[in-house]
Motif scaffolding. Structure first.
Motif, PDB file in Angstrom:
ATOM      1  N   GLU A 163       0.840  -1.197   0.000  1.00  0.00           N
ATOM      2  CA  GLU A 163       0.000   0.000   0.000  1.00  0.00           C
ATOM      3  C   GLU A 163       0.876   1.249   0.000  1.00  0.00           C
ATOM      4  OE1 GLU A 163      -2.679   0.025   3.285  1.00  0.00           O
ATOM      5  OE2 GLU A 163      -3.733  -1.802   2.670  1.00  0.00           O
ATOM      6  N   GLY A 164       0.474   2.216  -0.813  1.00  0.00           N
ATOM      7  CA  GLY A 164       1.097   3.535  -0.752  1.00  0.00           C
ATOM      8  C   GLY A 164       2.513   3.602  -1.266  1.00  0.00           C
ATOM      9  N   TRP A 165       2.910   2.639  -2.103  1.00  0.00           N
ATOM     10  CA  TRP A 165       4.296   2.640  -2.584  1.00  0.00           C
ATOM     11  C   TRP A 165       4.437   3.425  -3.877  1.00  0.00           C
ATOM     12  CZ3 TRP A 165       8.948   1.431  -0.689  1.00  0.00           C
ATOM     13  CH2 TRP A 165       8.976   0.759   0.539  1.00  0.00           C
ATOM     14  N   ASN A 166       5.460   4.254  -3.926  1.00  0.00           N
ATOM     15  CA  ASN A 166       5.894   4.876  -5.169  1.00  0.00           C
ATOM     16  C   ASN A 166       7.402   5.044  -5.083  1.00  0.00           C
ATOM     17  OD1 ASN A 166       6.504   7.407  -3.795  1.00  0.00           O
ATOM     18  ND2 ASN A 166       4.294   7.760  -3.772  1.00  0.00           N
ATOM     19  N   ARG A 167       7.999   5.580  -6.096  1.00  0.00           N
ATOM     20  CA  ARG A 167       9.461   5.628  -6.143  1.00  0.00           C
ATOM     21  C   ARG A 167      10.053   6.670  -5.205  1.00  0.00           C
ATOM     22  NH1 ARG A 167      10.844   3.512 -12.283  1.00  0.00           N
ATOM     23  NH2 ARG A 167       9.206   1.932 -12.212  1.00  0.00           N
ATOM     24  N   ASP A 168       9.213   7.522  -4.629  1.00  0.00           N
ATOM     25  CA  ASP A 168       9.709   8.446  -3.617  1.00  0.00           C
ATOM     26  C   ASP A 168      10.159   7.701  -2.360  1.00  0.00           C
ATOM     27  OD1 ASP A 168       9.133  10.541  -5.289  1.00  0.00           O
ATOM     28  OD2 ASP A 168       7.229  11.042  -4.315  1.00  0.00           O
ATOM     29  N   ARG A 169       9.720   6.476  -2.210  1.00  0.00           N
ATOM     30  CA  ARG A 169      10.103   5.674  -1.042  1.00  0.00           C
ATOM     31  C   ARG A 169      11.223   4.685  -1.365  1.00  0.00           C
ATOM     32  NH1 ARG A 169       4.809   3.135   1.514  1.00  0.00           N
ATOM     33  NH2 ARG A 169       6.317   2.546   3.135  1.00  0.00           N
ATOM     34  N   CYS A 170      11.855   4.856  -2.504  1.00  0.00           N
ATOM     35  CA  CYS A 170      12.945   3.956  -2.905  1.00  0.00           C
ATOM     36  C   CYS A 170      14.242   4.740  -3.061  1.00  0.00           C
ATOM     37  CB  CYS A 170      12.602   3.257  -4.218  1.00  0.00           C
ATOM     38  SG  CYS A 170      11.189   2.131  -4.111  1.00  0.00           S
ATOM     39  N   VAL A 171      15.323   4.145  -2.615  1.00  0.00           N
ATOM     40  CA  VAL A 171      16.651   4.766  -2.603  1.00  0.00           C
ATOM     41  C   VAL A 171      17.624   3.798  -3.262  1.00  0.00           C
ATOM     42  CG1 VAL A 171      18.507   5.662  -1.127  1.00  0.00           C
ATOM     43  CG2 VAL A 171      16.110   5.993  -0.460  1.00  0.00           C
ATOM     44  N   MET A 172      18.577   4.349  -4.017  1.00  0.00           N
ATOM     45  CA  MET A 172      19.563   3.510  -4.709  1.00  0.00           C
ATOM     46  C   MET A 172      20.970   3.946  -4.359  1.00  0.00           C
ATOM     47  SD  MET A 172      20.062   2.953  -8.807  1.00  0.00           S
ATOM     48  CE  MET A 172      21.621   2.307  -9.448  1.00  0.00           C
ATOM     49  N   VAL A 173      21.799   3.001  -3.931  1.00  0.00           N
ATOM     50  CA  VAL A 173      23.220   3.291  -3.740  1.00  0.00           C
ATOM     51  C   VAL A 173      23.825   3.639  -5.090  1.00  0.00           C
ATOM     52  CG1 VAL A 173      25.445   2.389  -2.983  1.00  0.00           C
ATOM     53  CG2 VAL A 173      23.355   1.735  -1.759  1.00  0.00           C
ATOM     54  N   SER A 174      24.469   4.800  -5.166  1.00  0.00           N
ATOM     55  CA  SER A 174      24.951   5.330  -6.451  1.00  0.00           C
ATOM     56  C   SER A 174      26.389   5.793  -6.295  1.00  0.00           C
ATOM     57  CB  SER A 174      24.056   6.502  -6.895  1.00  0.00           C
ATOM     58  OG  SER A 174      22.706   6.108  -6.941  1.00  0.00           O
ATOM     59  N   MET A 175      27.316   4.875  -6.527  1.00  0.00           N
ATOM     60  CA  MET A 175      28.739   5.140  -6.291  1.00  0.00           C
ATOM     61  C   MET A 175      29.571   5.067  -7.557  1.00  0.00           C
ATOM     62  SD  MET A 175      29.068   5.961  -3.138  1.00  0.00           S
ATOM     63  CE  MET A 175      30.852   5.911  -3.049  1.00  0.00           C
ATOM     64  N   SER A 176      28.921   5.138  -8.713  1.00  0.00           N
ATOM     65  CA  SER A 176      29.644   5.121  -9.978  1.00  0.00           C
ATOM     66  C   SER A 176      28.832   5.922 -10.983  1.00  0.00           C
ATOM     67  CB  SER A 176      29.823   3.681 -10.481  1.00  0.00           C
ATOM     68  OG  SER A 176      28.573   3.128 -10.864  1.00  0.00           O
ATOM     69  N   PRO A 177      29.454   6.360 -12.073  1.00  0.00           N
ATOM     70  CA  PRO A 177      28.679   7.079 -13.096  1.00  0.00           C
ATOM     71  C   PRO A 177      27.489   6.271 -13.607  1.00  0.00           C
ATOM     72  CG  PRO A 177      31.021   7.370 -13.486  1.00  0.00           C
ATOM     73  CD  PRO A 177      30.901   6.345 -12.388  1.00  0.00           C
ATOM     74  N   GLY A 178      27.698   4.969 -13.811  1.00  0.00           N
ATOM     75  CA  GLY A 178      26.601   4.133 -14.291  1.00  0.00           C
ATOM     76  C   GLY A 178      25.452   4.051 -13.305  1.00  0.00           C
ATOM     77  N   SER A 179      25.768   3.910 -12.016  1.00  0.00           N
ATOM     78  CA  SER A 179      24.717   3.840 -11.006  1.00  0.00           C
ATOM     79  C   SER A 179      23.977   5.164 -10.888  1.00  0.00           C
ATOM     80  CB  SER A 179      25.317   3.448  -9.653  1.00  0.00           C
ATOM     81  OG  SER A 179      25.747   2.103  -9.657  1.00  0.00           O
ATOM     82  N   CYS A 180      24.702   6.279 -10.971  1.00  0.00           N
ATOM     83  CA  CYS A 180      24.042   7.586 -10.933  1.00  0.00           C
ATOM     84  C   CYS A 180      23.074   7.735 -12.102  1.00  0.00           C
ATOM     85  CB  CYS A 180      25.083   8.695 -10.964  1.00  0.00           C
ATOM     86  SG  CYS A 180      26.063   8.837  -9.450  1.00  0.00           S
ATOM     87  N   GLU A 181      23.478   7.257 -13.260  1.00  0.00           N
ATOM     88  CA  GLU A 181      22.609   7.345 -14.437  1.00  0.00           C
ATOM     89  C   GLU A 181      21.356   6.511 -14.254  1.00  0.00           C
ATOM     90  OE1 GLU A 181      22.779   6.539 -19.291  1.00  0.00           O
ATOM     91  OE2 GLU A 181      24.589   6.314 -18.064  1.00  0.00           O
ATOM     92  N   VAL A 182      21.516   5.290 -13.723  1.00  0.00           N
ATOM     93  CA  VAL A 182      20.357   4.422 -13.508  1.00  0.00           C
ATOM     94  C   VAL A 182      19.422   5.029 -12.464  1.00  0.00           C
ATOM     95  CG1 VAL A 182      19.620   2.163 -12.636  1.00  0.00           C
ATOM     96  CG2 VAL A 182      21.557   2.323 -14.211  1.00  0.00           C
ATOM     97  N   ALA A 183      19.976   5.543 -11.358  1.00  0.00           N
ATOM     98  CA  ALA A 183      19.146   6.150 -10.325  1.00  0.00           C
ATOM     99  C   ALA A 183      18.323   7.305 -10.890  1.00  0.00           C
ATOM    100  CB  ALA A 183      20.012   6.634  -9.167  1.00  0.00           C
ATOM    101  N   ALA A 184      18.949   8.133 -11.701  1.00  0.00           N
ATOM    102  CA  ALA A 184      18.231   9.259 -12.304  1.00  0.00           C
ATOM    103  C   ALA A 184      17.181   8.767 -13.288  1.00  0.00           C
ATOM    104  CB  ALA A 184      19.221  10.184 -13.004  1.00  0.00           C
ATOM    105  N   ASP A 185      17.531   7.794 -14.110  1.00  0.00           N
ATOM    106  CA  ASP A 185      16.601   7.261 -15.107  1.00  0.00           C
ATOM    107  C   ASP A 185      15.378   6.647 -14.439  1.00  0.00           C
ATOM    108  OD1 ASP A 185      15.675   6.532 -17.649  1.00  0.00           O
ATOM    109  OD2 ASP A 185      16.649   4.577 -17.533  1.00  0.00           O
ATOM    110  N   TYR A 186      15.593   5.912 -13.330  1.00  0.00           N
ATOM    111  CA  TYR A 186      14.500   5.245 -12.627  1.00  0.00           C
ATOM    112  C   TYR A 186      13.736   6.200 -11.700  1.00  0.00           C
ATOM    113  CZ  TYR A 186      16.332   0.622 -14.011  1.00  0.00           C
ATOM    114  OH  TYR A 186      16.755  -0.474 -14.708  1.00  0.00           O
TER     115      TYR A 186
END
Length: 358
Positions: A163-186
């Motif tokens: 209940e009540g889930w959206n991406r505002d409640r999700c966090v991604m470890v982003s320690m590389s350029p690729g991870s930063c790109e994925v976090a922003a894209d998602y």
């Protein structure tokens, strides 16, 4: 500004595992009483580096002992966990804690852990990217299904229904350029660990913010910084404890992730870890490199900590903190002391600040 604690479960105290695990976990209950906003728990396996193999299970105990503090695994390592089971566990705990749960997700970086799970470190990028979408869609819709390269799942309804889930409640470890790109894209909030000079991280942080705005037509949320923190009133004690306990935990970090090994240079998606290895080699080994590592974290007297925060904020903009006060075998009476000093002297200043306009 949101301020939390990050429990790392580094058992260098010489305590029996059960006693250590109970004492470490109780810090989250004390954190609520001190006014912290978040309790965040790591996932790591098999060694004293960090011994919390299931943060969601540990958070269920914390949920029963608390009423207001937000709860977050920081993070569930997706290549080691079945996406269907992650959605089920998250939905169940969120029901019990009445919506206080946030989901932190990461992909892991230590070969020794990947090997025990029979998963290749080189596959972590693709596995994470695929699993994260399955999990987020499952939490948002209550249905888990997948037909991808790494995961296949027939259409399955989750009970209890999320209940009540959206991406505002999700966090991604982003320690590389690729991870930063994925976090922003998602469309995910980013979590970064303090690992040195923050000016070197700004290209990744700025790229994350630019991509997030481009993809979602709004400003990126403030990212989270995980700091190893030393905070005492006495400057001499700050110096003593940094040299003794911070140095010990950094040696554990360097050994666990094998910073001195060349294998990260063969994995472009782990560029930050290759940089840490280069830094250590340039300074004669990980036992010497920790001073640069110290510089990236918030360490000092209350006055010094706040000044360092202001310098960092001027560089990186708005951010949130999850602080790790327990590491390197530091006695628990000292862990509690610095938590209380930080909560009484520094946290009110942080919470009173006005946000920077994006």
């Amino acid at each position: 500004m949101q301020v939390g604690i990050h429990l790392g479960y580094q058992n260098l105290h010489g305590l029996p595992d059960y006693e250590f695990f109970r004492r470490e976990t109780r810090l989250a209950v004390e954190a609520e009483a001190m006014g912290f906003d978040f309790a965040a728990l790591v996932e790591h396996h098999f060694t004293d580096y960090a011994a919390c193999p299931d943060p969601l299970q540990a958070l269920s105990w914390i949920a029963a002992k608390t009423k207001t503090i937000k709860l977050m695994p920081a993070a569930v390592i997706l290549p080691w966990n079945d996406p269907l089971r992650v959605v089920e566990k998250v939905a169940m705990l969120d029901a019990l804690c009445e919506g206080r749960l946030y989901l932190g997700m990461g992909r892991g970086a230590a070969r020794r852990e990947f090997e025990k799970f029979g998963v290749e470190l080189a596959d972590s990028r693709e596995m994470f990217d695929e699993a994260a979408l399955i999990i987020m869609n499952g939490l948002e819709t209550g249905i888990v299904e997948a037909d991808g390269k790494w995961y296949r799942q027939s259409r399955t309804e989750i009970r209890p229904r999320p209940e009540g889930w959206n991406r505002d409640r999700c966090v991604m470890v982003s320690m590389s350029p690729g991870s930063c790109e994925v976090a922003a894209d998602y469309g995910l909030k980013a979590l970064r660990f303090s690992q040195g000079d923050w000016s070197k991280a700004m290209p990744e942080i700025n790229a994350y913010r630019d991509t997030f705005r481009l993809k979602h037509a709004k400003a990126a949320p403030p990212f989270i910084i995980s700091d190893f923190m030393v905070c005492f009133e006495d400057r001499a004690k700050v110096t003593e404890y940094t040299d003794k306990y911070f140095a010990a935990q950094f040696l554990q970090v360097a050994n666990h992730y094998e910073f001195m090994s060349p294998h990260f240079k063969e994995l472009p998606s782990y560029a930050t870890y290759a940089y840490m290895g280069d830094m250590a080699a340039a300074r004669g080994g990980p036992d010497k490199a920790y001073k640069d590592y110290v510089g990236g974290n918030l360490i000092g007297t209350p006055e010094e900590l706040y000044d360092k925060h202001l310098e960092r904020k001027a560089m990186v903009g708005d951010y949130e903190i999850i602080a790790n006060f327990s590491f390197g075998g530091m006695p628990y009476e000292d862990v509690y002391e610095q938590m209380k000093v930080f909560a009484d002297r520094v946290m009110p200043l942080l919470k009173a600040e006005e946000p920077v306009l994006a």
